[in-house]
Motif scaffolding. Structure first.
Motif, PDB file in Angstrom:
ATOM      1  N   MET A   1    -149.773 -27.404-180.314  1.00 21.04           N
ATOM      2  CA  MET A   1    -148.974 -27.852-179.206  1.00 21.04           C
ATOM      3  C   MET A   1    -147.639 -28.351-179.755  1.00 21.04           C
ATOM      4  SD  MET A   1    -149.722 -31.038-176.618  1.00 21.04           S
ATOM      5  CE  MET A   1    -150.903 -30.086-175.706  1.00 21.04           C
ATOM      6  N   ARG A   2    -146.597 -28.000-179.059  1.00 22.80           N
ATOM      7  CA  ARG A   2    -145.250 -28.425-179.449  1.00 22.80           C
ATOM      8  C   ARG A   2    -144.854 -29.639-178.621  1.00 22.80           C
ATOM      9  NH1 ARG A   2    -141.058 -24.249-181.507  1.00 22.80           N
ATOM     10  NH2 ARG A   2    -142.418 -24.690-183.240  1.00 22.80           N
ATOM     11  N   VAL A   3    -144.338 -30.679-179.291  1.00 26.17           N
ATOM     12  CA  VAL A   3    -143.843 -31.862-178.600  1.00 26.17           C
ATOM     13  C   VAL A   3    -142.373 -32.069-178.934  1.00 26.17           C
ATOM     14  CG1 VAL A   3    -146.065 -33.040-178.408  1.00 26.17           C
ATOM     15  CG2 VAL A   3    -144.652 -33.439-180.403  1.00 26.17           C
ATOM     16  N   TYR A   4    -141.672 -32.649-177.983  1.00 26.84           N
ATOM     17  CA  TYR A   4    -140.241 -32.897-178.096  1.00 26.84           C
ATOM     18  C   TYR A   4    -140.041 -34.407-178.012  1.00 26.84           C
ATOM     19  CZ  TYR A   4    -140.161 -27.945-177.170  1.00 26.84           C
ATOM     20  OH  TYR A   4    -140.377 -26.592-177.250  1.00 26.84           O
ATOM     21  N   LEU A   5    -139.475 -34.977-179.074  1.00 23.75           N
ATOM     22  CA  LEU A   5    -139.350 -36.433-179.196  1.00 23.75           C
ATOM     23  C   LEU A   5    -137.884 -36.849-179.119  1.00 23.75           C
ATOM     24  CD1 LEU A   5    -141.608 -35.549-181.815  1.00 23.75           C
ATOM     25  CD2 LEU A   5    -142.250 -37.729-180.839  1.00 23.75           C
ATOM     26  N   PRO A   6    -137.503 -37.571-178.067  1.00 24.33           N
ATOM     27  CA  PRO A   6    -136.124 -38.032-177.961  1.00 24.33           C
ATOM     28  C   PRO A   6    -135.881 -39.195-178.913  1.00 24.33           C
ATOM     29  CG  PRO A   6    -137.401 -38.828-176.100  1.00 24.33           C
ATOM     30  CD  PRO A   6    -138.312 -37.954-176.914  1.00 24.33           C
ATOM     31  N   LEU A   7    -134.894 -39.041-179.772  1.00 25.36           N
ATOM     32  CA  LEU A   7    -134.555 -40.067-180.753  1.00 25.36           C
ATOM     33  C   LEU A   7    -133.047 -40.292-180.748  1.00 25.36           C
ATOM     34  CD1 LEU A   7    -136.693 -38.732-183.759  1.00 25.36           C
ATOM     35  CD2 LEU A   7    -137.365 -40.473-182.091  1.00 25.36           C
ATOM     36  N   THR A   8    -132.594 -41.164-181.598  1.00 26.05           N
ATOM     37  CA  THR A   8    -131.187 -41.317-181.941  1.00 26.05           C
ATOM     38  C   THR A   8    -131.094 -41.042-183.439  1.00 26.05           C
ATOM     39  OG1 THR A   8    -131.402 -43.659-182.492  1.00 26.05           O
ATOM     40  CG2 THR A   8    -130.877 -43.123-180.179  1.00 26.05           C
ATOM     41  N   ALA A  10    -130.265 -43.148-185.613  1.00 27.42           N
ATOM     42  CA  ALA A  10    -130.842 -44.327-186.269  1.00 27.42           C
ATOM     43  C   ALA A  10    -132.372 -44.265-186.273  1.00 27.42           C
ATOM     44  CB  ALA A  10    -130.363 -45.604-185.576  1.00 27.42           C
ATOM     45  N   THR A  11    -132.986 -43.871-185.145  1.00 32.22           N
ATOM     46  CA  THR A  11    -134.445 -43.802-185.117  1.00 32.22           C
ATOM     47  C   THR A  11    -134.952 -42.609-185.921  1.00 32.22           C
ATOM     48  OG1 THR A  11    -134.429 -42.701-182.945  1.00 32.22           O
ATOM     49  CG2 THR A  11    -134.753 -45.100-182.981  1.00 32.22           C
ATOM     50  N   LEU A  12    -134.145 -41.543-186.006  1.00 27.11           N
ATOM     51  CA  LEU A  12    -134.509 -40.423-186.869  1.00 27.11           C
ATOM     52  C   LEU A  12    -134.513 -40.883-188.322  1.00 27.11           C
ATOM     53  CD1 LEU A  12    -135.172 -37.413-187.285  1.00 27.11           C
ATOM     54  CD2 LEU A  12    -132.690 -36.992-187.364  1.00 27.11           C
ATOM     55  N   ARG A  13    -133.526 -41.683-188.705  1.00 31.57           N
ATOM     56  CA  ARG A  13    -133.470 -42.223-190.068  1.00 31.57           C
ATOM     57  C   ARG A  13    -134.723 -43.061-190.351  1.00 31.57           C
ATOM     58  NH1 ARG A  13    -129.133 -44.895-189.817  1.00 31.57           N
ATOM     59  NH2 ARG A  13    -127.736 -43.437-190.840  1.00 31.57           N
ATOM     60  N   GLY A  14    -135.087 -43.922-189.417  1.00 35.24           N
ATOM     61  CA  GLY A  14    -136.275 -44.757-189.594  1.00 35.24           C
ATOM     62  C   GLY A  14    -137.542 -43.930-189.725  1.00 35.24           C
ATOM     63  N   ALA A  15    -137.672 -42.888-188.894  1.00 34.75           N
ATOM     64  CA  ALA A  15    -138.851 -42.016-188.964  1.00 34.75           C
ATOM     65  C   ALA A  15    -138.877 -41.262-190.286  1.00 34.75           C
ATOM     66  CB  ALA A  15    -138.852 -41.043-187.789  1.00 34.75           C
ATOM     67  N   ASP A  16    -137.709 -40.806-190.730  1.00 39.39           N
ATOM     68  CA  ASP A  16    -137.638 -40.074-191.994  1.00 39.39           C
ATOM     69  C   ASP A  16    -138.045 -40.979-193.157  1.00 39.39           C
ATOM     70  OD1 ASP A  16    -136.840 -37.591-193.424  1.00 39.39           O
ATOM     71  OD2 ASP A  16    -135.307 -38.898-194.288  1.00 39.39           O
ATOM     72  N   GLU A  17    -137.563 -42.213-193.154  1.00 37.72           N
ATOM     73  CA  GLU A  17    -137.911 -43.154-194.219  1.00 37.72           C
ATOM     74  C   GLU A  17    -139.398 -43.519-194.176  1.00 37.72           C
ATOM     75  OE1 GLU A  17    -135.155 -46.358-193.569  1.00 37.72           O
ATOM     76  OE2 GLU A  17    -133.486 -45.239-194.453  1.00 37.72           O
ATOM     77  N   ALA A  18    -139.957 -43.651-192.956  1.00 35.49           N
ATOM     78  CA  ALA A  18    -141.370 -44.002-192.810  1.00 35.49           C
ATOM     79  C   ALA A  18    -142.296 -42.807-193.048  1.00 35.49           C
ATOM     80  CB  ALA A  18    -141.621 -44.570-191.420  1.00 35.49           C
ATOM     81  N   GLU A 105    -128.882 -34.831-194.478  1.00 35.34           N
ATOM     82  CA  GLU A 105    -127.453 -34.637-194.242  1.00 35.34           C
ATOM     83  C   GLU A 105    -127.046 -35.173-192.876  1.00 35.34           C
ATOM     84  OE1 GLU A 105    -126.346 -30.524-194.925  1.00 35.34           O
ATOM     85  OE2 GLU A 105    -127.750 -30.441-196.591  1.00 35.34           O
ATOM     86  N   LEU A 106    -127.896 -34.972-191.867  1.00 37.48           N
ATOM     87  CA  LEU A 106    -127.601 -35.460-190.522  1.00 37.48           C
ATOM     88  C   LEU A 106    -127.516 -36.983-190.490  1.00 37.48           C
ATOM     89  CD1 LEU A 106    -129.895 -33.164-188.361  1.00 37.48           C
ATOM     90  CD2 LEU A 106    -127.396 -33.268-188.262  1.00 37.48           C
ATOM     91  N   ILE A 107    -128.493 -37.640-191.096  1.00 37.56           N
ATOM     92  CA  ILE A 107    -128.517 -39.096-191.014  1.00 37.56           C
ATOM     93  C   ILE A 107    -127.521 -39.737-191.986  1.00 37.56           C
ATOM     94  CG2 ILE A 107    -130.834 -39.246-190.067  1.00 37.56           C
ATOM     95  CD1 ILE A 107    -131.956 -39.771-192.791  1.00 37.56           C
ATOM     96  N   ALA A 108    -127.090 -39.019-192.999  1.00 35.96           N
ATOM     97  CA  ALA A 108    -126.070 -39.565-193.909  1.00 35.96           C
ATOM     98  C   ALA A 108    -124.734 -39.705-193.202  1.00 35.96           C
ATOM     99  CB  ALA A 108    -125.928 -38.664-195.141  1.00 35.96           C
TER     100      ALA A 108
END
Length: 110
Positions: A1-8, A10-18, A105-108
């Motif tokens: 199943m494909r899910v679409y997660l609305p982020l910013t 900043a929240t993408l950076r947090g998810a990437d780090e976590a 690159e996006l979050i930098a």
């Protein structure tokens, strides 16, 4: 199943780090597997991303392939990320597609 997660970014950076998107993050699924339904889910998530922004900013939608839509989503399930090309993008514009390997690159640039 494909899910679409609305982020910013900043929240993408947090998810990437976590290494995962937390289970409390909002998510959308397509009604079926048609291109139209998937596009509708993507744009609904883009609208939800815009609501998370404080003023100008870029809408971000992370796409993941999961077995169950609930729960935390580990990075290994992430499929792609869609982002506005700039902070002044028209809300009716399509989002640009990026591979998950391009997330640093996006979050930098945030």
């Amino acid at each position: 199943m494909r899910v679409y997660l609305p982020l910013t970014l900043a929240t993408l950076r947090g998810a990437d780090e976590a290494g995962e998107v937390p289970e409390h993050c909002e998510r959308f699924t397509a009604e079926d597997e048609s291109e139209e339904a998937e596009y509708a889910a993507l744009m609904t998530a883009a609208d939800a991303s815009a609501e998370q922004l404080d003023g100008a900013g870029r809408r971000v939608v992370l796409v993941a392939d999961v077995v169950e839509p609930a729960g935390a989503i580990p990075k290994k399930r992430w499929a792609a990320v869609h982002v506005d090309t700039d902070a002044d993008a028209d809300p009716d514009d399509d989002l640009a597609w990026y591979g998950i390997q391009e997330i640093p690159e996006l979050i930098a640039g945030d």
